[in-house]
Design a protein around this motif. Structure first.
Motif, PDB file in Angstrom:
ATOM      1  N   GLU A  69       1.900  -3.694  -8.698  1.00 49.03           N
ATOM      2  CA  GLU A  69       1.776  -5.093  -8.300  1.00 49.03           C
ATOM      3  C   GLU A  69       2.483  -6.009  -9.263  1.00 49.03           C
ATOM      4  OE1 GLU A  69      -2.364  -5.776  -8.059  1.00 49.03           O
ATOM      5  OE2 GLU A  69      -2.692  -4.369  -6.415  1.00 49.03           O
ATOM      6  N   HIS A 107      -2.700  -2.845 -12.041  1.00 51.17           N
ATOM      7  CA  HIS A 107      -2.041  -2.117 -10.956  1.00 51.17           C
ATOM      8  C   HIS A 107      -0.550  -2.331 -11.162  1.00 51.17           C
ATOM      9  CE1 HIS A 107      -5.730  -1.541  -8.570  1.00 51.17           C
ATOM     10  NE2 HIS A 107      -6.108  -2.611  -9.232  1.00 51.17           N
ATOM     11  N   ARG A 153      -7.464  -6.546  -2.773  1.00 48.78           N
ATOM     12  CA  ARG A 153      -8.425  -5.480  -3.063  1.00 48.78           C
ATOM     13  C   ARG A 153      -9.787  -5.802  -2.477  1.00 48.78           C
ATOM     14  NH1 ARG A 153      -5.330  -5.351  -7.726  1.00 48.78           N
ATOM     15  NH2 ARG A 153      -6.592  -6.861  -8.831  1.00 48.78           N
ATOM     16  N   GLU A 180      -2.193   2.797 -11.463  1.00 48.73           N
ATOM     17  CA  GLU A 180      -3.383   2.061 -11.899  1.00 48.73           C
ATOM     18  C   GLU A 180      -3.817   2.613 -13.236  1.00 48.73           C
ATOM     19  OE1 GLU A 180      -3.126   1.986  -7.538  1.00 48.73           O
ATOM     20  OE2 GLU A 180      -3.403   3.653  -8.921  1.00 48.73           O
ATOM     21  N   PHE A 187      -3.409 -10.264  -5.616  1.00 51.58           N
ATOM     22  CA  PHE A 187      -3.730  -8.854  -5.478  1.00 51.58           C
ATOM     23  C   PHE A 187      -5.229  -8.621  -5.538  1.00 51.58           C
ATOM     24  CE2 PHE A 187       0.359  -7.156  -5.091  1.00 51.58           C
ATOM     25  CZ  PHE A 187       1.222  -7.879  -5.885  1.00 51.58           C
ATOM     26  N   ARG A 214      -2.916  -2.038  -2.359  1.00 50.50           N
ATOM     27  CA  ARG A 214      -3.487  -1.021  -3.224  1.00 50.50           C
ATOM     28  C   ARG A 214      -4.962  -1.312  -3.367  1.00 50.50           C
ATOM     29  NH1 ARG A 214       0.209   1.307  -2.011  1.00 50.50           N
ATOM     30  NH2 ARG A 214       1.966   2.074  -3.252  1.00 50.50           N
ATOM     31  N   ALA A 215      -5.752  -0.236  -3.304  1.00 46.99           N
ATOM     32  CA  ALA A 215      -7.202  -0.397  -3.454  1.00 46.99           C
ATOM     33  C   ALA A 215      -7.561  -0.707  -4.898  1.00 46.99           C
ATOM     34  CB  ALA A 215      -7.897   0.869  -3.016  1.00 46.99           C
TER      35      ALA A 215
END
Lengths: 314, 674
Positions: free
Chosen positions: A263, A260, B62, A245, B58, B673-674
């Motif tokens: 991703e 990210h 989140r 990130e 995404f 993923r946060a």
């Protein structure tokens, strides 16, 4: 290591490159006699071609043997060997200052290792440009430099002496990448200033408008010059290796947004690979000598490999 | 105030301020976005292209993760606020001190003593232990005495357990049954307005006759927590007198009678039961009865009452584990001499004629037999004095005028008893005329048709009917041997008439029908001593006495009184129990024994006995609705915790952990993923 005293020129590297030469693949137009083919008609002993006699030609150029055989008047043409002008165009935009993600890791100031930082793409380009400039001067050819930076050009006129080389090297060291290169404009400027055919060697990451750049290069080539294009990239730019990130900041526009990396890595790699492939295909289709160069490879190896392949293709 | 419809209440609602901690994951989310590692990249053009295709998906991920974190914080906060599930608790019941109502069984069976220890004393000990067992400050108590008329120690819940215990100490077990249904309703009423945990404790001997009842099933749906403490005795040995009757049921003064008592052995082993009969307090006789366990038997005493009127009977057994049912009380109505009018054409002094024979059959000992027979011949019916006779017998009646027949009908309707013998043609004719003169419907129970010529035997009889109990088994056998040759075929019984016995050809032998306040018995045979009939057999006397007894005014149809019943008191009547206490007719009878009833100078009695069901000490089998194994400590621990309704905070904490687990799983294995 014994250095030349200039940051971008290492003596150790030059020892390897000395045995190589930078030949021009197209006929050049030099000022002086040199070692390179030229379309100029000169007093060289090397016969080139015949043409029909036209009033005004020198009688001494008439090939009387052919007249005896054919009863027709033909004039001999001889190749002119001239010197080579290599114009080095270095992209000094902000994006060329990229050194990799590792160089941007948070490290305590007292533990920072300058050696771990690595060369930026600009450094890499300058090293290659300095090496080519040296080789050019070594063969008594002429080398010019243009640094495209912040939309402007910082140029050094063609030089043949080592003294001129020193000035060139110093100019490379003085410049620092910043802003947008507007490479297409720089290329156009170089093309307009070109009086004779020469070789234009471009060192850039081609992150400007590629079509404009390629179009400008096509214009240069249209004038008879040769274009050698070194597309400089950092491996990180290919796969975002080591990035999770982050708040990404565009080096030139300073735009930012969070990413990210996991991703988007796959999709990003596909996108950039597609861009690189398309650029290479387009450049080669236009007749440029396109070379993709990764900064992770020692510059002299890249240059050595290129020069050898160039020699083989000549 | 919590609305009535709320099912979940918060014990510590101030903890809800912790919901503000939801800003933590949100802030962390935002800060994390803001303070990510800053990376200068040559160009973001390609990243932007890639993000354009992937960012929406995404971003949703989140957001989901952020929501899961917020949910976990919310669940934890709710858990710390200690929610409780009130379930069926009435609204507006935040936590408070516990309230306990003890339902103390005070039925007659609680007087049972075994090896010197009474069930009642054991019950009192349990009550005291329950009162002392609750140590939480502010706890409220009450005890309901559960007998035939449940009453609480105090009209409302009190906090002074010692005072409640003092009131309970003064109680004694009653002689009635335990009305647990009313006691349960009373307990609910006492606890209705209590704010806090509520509990009912039943202290009882669990007698089956009290607990095998519909009210027990209500406990299955009882919202108030309850517990049962069993203080009953095991293997109790008790015998009881369940019934007392007299044969004949309308005995005559001076004449012998038989007092029959029914005894039951509730013990688990055979017993020899001593019994004693007293008449008006005088010991008449004693006897012993051996009974197997669980068996019922009868014992009879021969007795005689010299004077007419109401006499008091008591039958007592020996002492056993339960004393209140050792005495059975009964009343005996002794009749004065029977006044009989015999209407016949024949000379009553002619021994060969029916009137003489019937007179002697009814009163073998003459007038001293307490049966006075008056003869009346044709045309000499005693005018105006028919009502003075208990019974009028028509036997070979003379020609009677319509006036006389109407007078007879009037006599019957005003309470007189008429016995009419068939057997000869005139009697049959007279029966027909009586019937014709009746006017408003049938008067006689049946009518004779044609004379039969064959001999018949008695084939059936309603021997349990009033007056015919004297025809015991042996007498019936003897009666069945008698040939009846003067029998008429008969019509069917009229509606409302009762057949007393019948012949083997289906013809009626004797029948009774009530008319007005009196009645008529028609007998289908001749009393003549010379006819080939029962008249010349000794059975005739027995049968005649039974029939005359049947005609005597029977005992009143009053229901036997039991403890717990309300005694109806007439206007101007004063009723006292054996202690002299005046009864008001509103309170139920609370003691067995004789109750004096006085109206002016007239004295009468009522006999009240224990309910027979209290004599059976058997305990109820354990139904699944009971909660065996609870000790007193756990009773009140449950009252403190369970009656506070179900704690839900563990579930909220578990849910929060589950949500966090889900988030971790999505991150670790789902690649989120946060």
């Amino acid at each position: 290591m014994v250095t030349s005293g200039y940051r971008y020129l290492r003596v150790a590297d030059l020892r390897r490159l000395r045995r190589l030469g930078f030949q021009c693949r197209v006929p050049v137009e030099g000022v002086y006699s040199g070692l390179h083919r030229s379309r100029q008609r000169g007093q060289s002993a090397e016969f080139s071609d015949y043409r029909p006699y036209m009033p005004g030609d020198e009688p001494g150029d008439i090939d009387w043997k052919i007249y005896g055989r054919t009863d027709r008047l033909y004039v001999k043409l001889f190749e002119h060997q001239s010197d080579l002008t290599v114009h080095l165009l270095v992209d000094a935009s902000a994006s060329m200052a990229y050194r990799g993600l590792a160089s941007q890791a948070r490290v305590r100031w007292d533990k920072a290792d300058p050696a771990a930082e690595g060369d930026s793409k600009y450094d890499y380009a300058c090293r290659m440009a300095a090496a080519l400039a040296f080789l050019t001067c070594l063969r008594r050819d002429r080398v010019a430099l243009t640094i495209a930076r912040e939309g402007g050009c910082d140029s050094i006129l063609p030089q043949t002496s080592m003294r001129g080389l020193h000035g060139l090297l110093a100019r490379l060291e003085e410049a620092s990448p910043a802003g947008e290169a507007k490479l297409a404009q720089a290329i156009g400027w170089v093309a307009r200033g070109m009086k004779r055919r020469c070789v234009l060697v471009v060192f850039s990451d081609l992150l400007d408008d590629v079509r404009e750049i390629l179009a400008a290069l096509s214009g240069f080539r249209h004038k008879g010059g040769e274009v050698v294009l070194f597309h400089l990239l950092h491996r990180d730019e290919l796969d975002l290796a080591g990035l999770n990130e982050a708040m990404m900041v565009d080096s030139e526009t300073l735009n930012r947004f969070p990413v990210h990396a996991d991703e988007v890595r796959k999709r990003y790699t596909q996108t950039i690979n597609h861009y690189l492939s398309a650029t290479a295909a387009e450049a080669r289709a236009r007749g440029f000598d396109y070379n993709r160069t990764w900064t992770s490879i020692d510059y002299y190896k890249s240059l050595e490999r290129y020069l050898l392949s160039r020699k083989a293709r000549r | 105030m919590i609305p009535a419809s709320a099912a979940i209440l918060l014990t510590w609602p101030f903890m809800l301020w912790g919901m503000g901690m939801i800003v933590l994951p949100v802030t962390a989310h935002l800060l994390y976005l803001r303070h990510r590692r800053r990376v200068v990249f040559p160009t973001l053009r390609f990243l932007r292209q890639a993000l354009a295709a992937e960012s929406r998906f995404f971003r949703l991920r989140r957001i989901v993760l952020l929501l899961l974190r917020c949910l976990a914080v919310a669940l934890l906060t709710l858990g710390f606020s200690r929610p409780i599930w009130t379930g069926s608790l009435p609204a507006g019941r935040p936590s408070g001190p516990p309230a306990v109502v003890i339902l103390l069984d005070a039925s007659a069976s609680m007087s049972l003593e075994q090896e010197g220890v009474s069930v009642w004393s054991r019950a009192l000990s349990e009550v005291h232990a329950s009162l002392q067992g609750e140590s939480e400050p502010g706890a409220l108590f009450n005890v309901i005495r559960v007998d035939h008329r449940p009453v609480p120690a105090f009209p409302q819940m009190v906090s002074n357990a010692r005072v409640v215990a003092e009131v309970v100490n003064a109680w004694k077990p009653a002689q009635g049954r335990a009305d647990f249904a009313s006691a349960l309703a009373l307990a609910r009423l006492l606890l209705a307005d209590h704010v806090g945990p509520r509990r009912m404790v039943f202290v009882s001997d669990l007698q089956a006759t009290n607990w095998e009842s519909e009210w027990v099933h209500q406990l299955e749906r009882e919202p108030i927590r309850w517990h049962v403490t069993d203080v009953g005795a095991e293997h109790a040995a008790n015998t009881a007198i369940t019934d007392l009757r007299v044969v004949p049921d309308s005995p005559v003064a001076g004449r012998p009678m038989r007092v029959v008592a029914t005894v039951i052995n509730h013990a688990e082993h055979p017993r020899t039961i001593p019994l004693a009969l007293r008449l008006d307090g005088q010991l008449i006789g004693t006897t012993r009865l051996e009974l197997e366990p669980g068996k019922r038997g009868e014992i009879a005493f021969d007795a005689a009452a010299a004077t007419p009127g109401t006499h008091r009977l008591t039958v007592t057994t020996g002492t056993d584990d339960l004393a209140p049912d050792d005495t059975r009380y009964g009343l005996l109505e002794i009749q004065d001499g029977l006044q009989v009018l015999l209407i016949a054409e024949a000379d009553p002094d002619d021994p060969s004629r029916d009137p003489y024979y019937i007179h002697r059959a009814i009163a073998p000992l003459g007038d001293s037999d307490r049966v006075r027979v008056t003869h009346s011949r044709r045309g000499s019916l005693p005018a105006g004095v028919l009502q003075g006779f208990d019974c009028i017998v028509l036997c070979e009646p003379p020609e009677m005028s319509d006036t006389q027949l109407l007078a007879l009908q009037s006599y019957v309707r005003q309470g007189g008893r008429l016995l009419m013998f068939l057997g000869n043609a005139r009697s049959a004719t007279t029966a027909g005329r009586i019937e014709q003169r009746a006017g408003d419907g049938p008067f006689l129970p049946f009518l004779p048709l044609t004379r039969r010529s064959d001999d018949l035997r008695v084939a059936e009889g309603n021997w349990d009917a009033h007056g015919l109990q004297a025809i015991d088994g042996a007498a019936r056998l003897a009666l069945a041997e008698v040939l009846f040759s003067q029998v008429f075929d008969t019509t069917e019984l009229v509606p409302g008439a009762m057949k007393l016995f019948g012949f083997d050809n289906g013809a009626l032998g004797a029948a009774w029908v009530a008319r007005g306040r009196g009645g008529v018995m028609l007998v289908n045979f001749t009393p003549s001593p010379t006819a080939g009939d029962i008249g010349k057999t000794g059975m005739f006397v027995v049968l005649l006495h039974a029939i005359v007894d049947r005609l005597r005014s029977g005992p009143t149809a009053d229901e036997p009184l039991r403890v717990g019943d309300v005694l109806p008191i007439q206007v101007g009547e004063v009723v006292r129990d054996e202690t002299g206490r005046v009864m008001d007719g509103l309170r139920p009878l609370d003691r067995s024994g004789f109750y004096e009833r006085k109206t002016g100078e007239d004295l009468d009695w009522s006999a009240v006995n224990l309910d027979d069901r209290e004599s059976d000490p058997r305990k109820i089998a354990q139904p699944p609705v009971f909660q065996p194994g609870d000790d007193r400590k756990s009773v009140f621990a449950k009252a403190t915790s369970e009656s506070r309704a179900e704690e839900l905070w563990p579930w909220f904490v578990l849910a929060a952990l589950a949500v966090l687990g889900l988030e971790l799983a999505l991150i670790a294995w789902g690649g989120w993923r946060a």
